[in-house]
Enzyme design. Sequence first.
Site, PDB file in Angstrom:
ATOM      1  N   ALA A  38      12.505  18.792  -8.265  1.00 41.44           N
ATOM      2  CA  ALA A  38      14.114  18.913  -8.480  1.00 41.44           C
ATOM      3  C   ALA A  38      14.583  18.580  -6.747  1.00 41.44           C
ATOM      4  O   ALA A  38      15.422  18.638  -6.691  1.00 41.44           O
ATOM      5  CB  ALA A  38      15.040  19.975  -7.866  1.00 41.44           C
ATOM      6  N   GLY A  39      13.708  17.301  -6.990  1.00 41.00           N
ATOM      7  CA  GLY A  39      14.021  16.498  -5.554  1.00 41.00           C
ATOM      8  C   GLY A  39      15.354  16.171  -5.199  1.00 41.00           C
ATOM      9  O   GLY A  39      16.190  16.219  -4.311  1.00 41.00           O
ATOM     10  N   GLY A  40      16.117  15.390  -6.790  1.00 41.61           N
ATOM     11  CA  GLY A  40      17.648  15.229  -6.240  1.00 41.61           C
ATOM     12  C   GLY A  40      18.619  15.539  -6.214  1.00 41.61           C
ATOM     13  O   GLY A  40      19.447  15.673  -5.624  1.00 41.61           O
ATOM     14  N   SER A  41      18.164  16.665  -6.857  1.00 46.58           N
ATOM     15  CA  SER A  41      19.094  18.492  -7.432  1.00 46.58           C
ATOM     16  C   SER A  41      19.160  19.015  -6.069  1.00 46.58           C
ATOM     17  O   SER A  41      20.017  19.350  -5.930  1.00 46.58           O
ATOM     18  CB  SER A  41      18.058  18.734  -8.242  1.00 46.58           C
ATOM     19  OG  SER A  41      18.329  18.157  -9.643  1.00 46.58           O
ATOM     20  N   ASP A  89      19.872  21.271 -13.198  1.00 47.36           N
ATOM     21  CA  ASP A  89      18.435  22.111 -11.832  1.00 47.36           C
ATOM     22  C   ASP A  89      19.195  22.207 -10.476  1.00 47.36           C
ATOM     23  O   ASP A  89      19.355  23.013  -8.988  1.00 47.36           O
ATOM     24  CB  ASP A  89      17.374  21.138 -11.113  1.00 47.36           C
ATOM     25  CG  ASP A  89      15.786  21.239 -12.196  1.00 47.36           C
ATOM     26  OD1 ASP A  89      15.884  22.125 -13.032  1.00 47.36           O
ATOM     27  OD2 ASP A  89      14.844  20.547 -12.194  1.00 47.36           O
ATOM     28  N   PRO A 134       9.033  15.234  -3.255  1.00 48.86           N
ATOM     29  CA  PRO A 134       8.539  13.470  -4.050  1.00 48.86           C
ATOM     30  C   PRO A 134       9.516  13.888  -4.765  1.00 48.86           C
ATOM     31  O   PRO A 134      10.381  14.293  -5.137  1.00 48.86           O
ATOM     32  CB  PRO A 134       7.125  14.409  -4.250  1.00 48.86           C
ATOM     33  CG  PRO A 134       6.435  16.042  -3.636  1.00 48.86           C
ATOM     34  CD  PRO A 134       8.417  16.301  -3.388  1.00 48.86           C
ATOM     35  N   ALA A 151      10.535  11.928  -8.380  1.00 50.39           N
ATOM     36  CA  ALA A 151      10.011  12.094  -9.932  1.00 50.39           C
ATOM     37  C   ALA A 151       8.622  12.921  -9.903  1.00 50.39           C
ATOM     38  O   ALA A 151       8.155  12.659 -10.758  1.00 50.39           O
ATOM     39  CB  ALA A 151       9.889  10.347 -10.302  1.00 50.39           C
ATOM     40  N   GLY A 152       8.649  13.612  -9.661  1.00 42.95           N
ATOM     41  CA  GLY A 152       7.406  14.647  -9.255  1.00 42.95           C
ATOM     42  C   GLY A 152       7.879  15.669 -10.037  1.00 42.95           C
ATOM     43  O   GLY A 152       7.037  17.061 -10.136  1.00 42.95           O
ATOM     44  N   GLY A 153       9.700  16.301 -10.713  1.00 40.56           N
ATOM     45  CA  GLY A 153       9.518  17.631 -11.081  1.00 40.56           C
ATOM     46  C   GLY A 153       9.547  18.775 -10.008  1.00 40.56           C
ATOM     47  O   GLY A 153       8.928  19.952 -10.986  1.00 40.56           O
ATOM     48  N   LYS A 164      11.902  23.274  -6.053  1.00 42.80           N
ATOM     49  CA  LYS A 164      12.161  23.778  -6.902  1.00 42.80           C
ATOM     50  C   LYS A 164      10.142  24.027  -7.245  1.00 42.80           C
ATOM     51  O   LYS A 164      10.059  22.902  -7.400  1.00 42.80           O
ATOM     52  CB  LYS A 164      12.833  24.717  -7.786  1.00 42.80           C
ATOM     53  CG  LYS A 164      13.026  23.182  -8.500  1.00 42.80           C
ATOM     54  CD  LYS A 164      12.050  22.602 -10.168  1.00 42.80           C
ATOM     55  CE  LYS A 164      12.580  22.217 -10.748  1.00 42.80           C
ATOM     56  NZ  LYS A 164      11.519  21.853 -11.921  1.00 42.80           N
TER      57      LYS A 164
HETATM   58  O1  C5P Z   1      20.328  17.695 -16.314  1.00 43.72           O
HETATM   59  P1  C5P Z   1      19.709  16.724 -15.862  1.00 43.72           P
HETATM   60  O2  C5P Z   1      19.999  15.288 -15.651  1.00 43.72           O
HETATM   61  O3  C5P Z   1      18.334  16.964 -14.666  1.00 43.72           O
HETATM   62  O4  C5P Z   1      17.775  16.008 -17.538  1.00 43.72           O
HETATM   63  C1  C5P Z   1      17.844  15.039 -17.660  1.00 43.72           C
HETATM   64  C2  C5P Z   1      17.163  15.325 -18.929  1.00 43.72           C
HETATM   65  O5  C5P Z   1      16.343  15.953 -18.883  1.00 43.72           O
HETATM   66  C3  C5P Z   1      18.297  14.778 -19.807  1.00 43.72           C
HETATM   67  O6  C5P Z   1      19.299  13.802 -20.019  1.00 43.72           O
HETATM   68  C4  C5P Z   1      17.700  15.117 -21.153  1.00 43.72           C
HETATM   69  O7  C5P Z   1      16.894  14.827 -21.469  1.00 43.72           O
HETATM   70  C5  C5P Z   1      16.422  16.739 -20.677  1.00 43.72           C
HETATM   71  N1  C5P Z   1      16.763  17.307 -20.460  1.00 43.72           N
HETATM   72  C6  C5P Z   1      16.674  18.226 -22.060  1.00 43.72           C
HETATM   73  N2  C5P Z   1      16.208  19.869 -22.025  1.00 43.72           N
HETATM   74  C7  C5P Z   1      16.767  20.583 -20.277  1.00 43.72           C
HETATM   75  C8  C5P Z   1      17.104  19.493 -19.108  1.00 43.72           C
HETATM   76  C9  C5P Z   1      17.284  18.276 -19.119  1.00 43.72           C
HETATM   77  O8  C5P Z   1      16.018  17.267 -22.669  1.00 43.72           O
HETATM   78  N3  C5P Z   1      17.263  21.229 -20.687  1.00 43.72           N
END
Ligand code: C5P
Length: 306
Positions: free
Chosen positions: A112-115, A153, A106, A108-110, A12
């Site tokens: 959503a790879g893991g998601s 995500d 990628p 840890a690239g922002g 994404k």
């Molecule tokens: O939901 P996810 O596991 O992807 O989020 C990882 C971390 O990102 C959360 O533990 C939180 O610190 C931060 N986060 C947030 N607000 C969001 C989504 C994620 O602060 N809407």
Amino acid sequence: MSKIIKATAPAKVNLVFEVGGIQPDGYHPVNSLFLALNLREELTLVNGETGTGVSIYVHGQSLPERHIQAVPTDETNLVYKVAQALASHHNIPTPDLQVDILKRIPVAGGMAGGSSDAAAMLVALNEFLFQEQGIARLSTAELAALGAKLGSDIPFCLYGGLAIGTNRGEQIQELPDLEFESNWLLCISNQGLSTPLVFHKFDELSTGNSFNDLGSLRITSAQELAAVMSNDLEGAALALIPALAHLKEQLEELGALRAMVSGSGPTIAALFDSAARCHEVVELLKAEGIFALVSTGPSAGARLES
Ligand code: C5P
């Protein structure tokens, strides 16, 4: 005979990412316009030997090796958590499974790879449990509700296309697809950024922003898309990796209609008006030792592949 189920799920980009102030639960309310890209993770499920639990194998040739190495293969992998969550939802023991993940997004690239892996696993295991154990398939909405508990995500990676995500980003409102193909260059940083760290930096820099009605945006061309792109987390990501600001400028000088940090970064997503220019710029960056990928959007949500 071993049962083999294959599923893919998209990456994404957040075309718009509006972030409010931190809440008592530690999360931030967000208002996000998500676009799924044709950069898809491919997950294959096969029955495991009895008593072996869930074994995860990760590979891929299109990313630098350190991305593959960075993915955990133990119970901390979201795919493992999906297996546990779906089994527990059905009140059955976690099945013995071999899971093969072909990584293209990628780490840890922002993006959503893991998601995306988790979404592919939800779809694949849902089908596996139906075929192997006769358990009625869950709907996409039911899978999204399960996935939302594991990562914000994951629901979007199930739906794909173009959508608005609210609350933590996990409440999805699907929108009609973009009517044009958008061309993206994704510039991969040597350094990963953890999402919590970026939100923490955001809290230091801001008390949170107000939200706009993203459903009423008119986006009928790449130029209109470039004009609406924004990311409230960008300042935090740039504060953590200052070199990204130069990269953004460089990409716009090289012809990007807009270059922006993707989600919590550090990937820079640059929108171009042609795939040909994306490929040319990838070569120019390569000569400078910068790694980039080309993709297009929209793309479908997680789905089974034959
Ligand atoms: O939901 P996810 O596991 O992807 O989020 C990882 C971390 O990102 C959360 O533990 C939180 O610190 C931060 N986060 C947030 N607000 C969001 C989504 C994620 O602060 N809407």
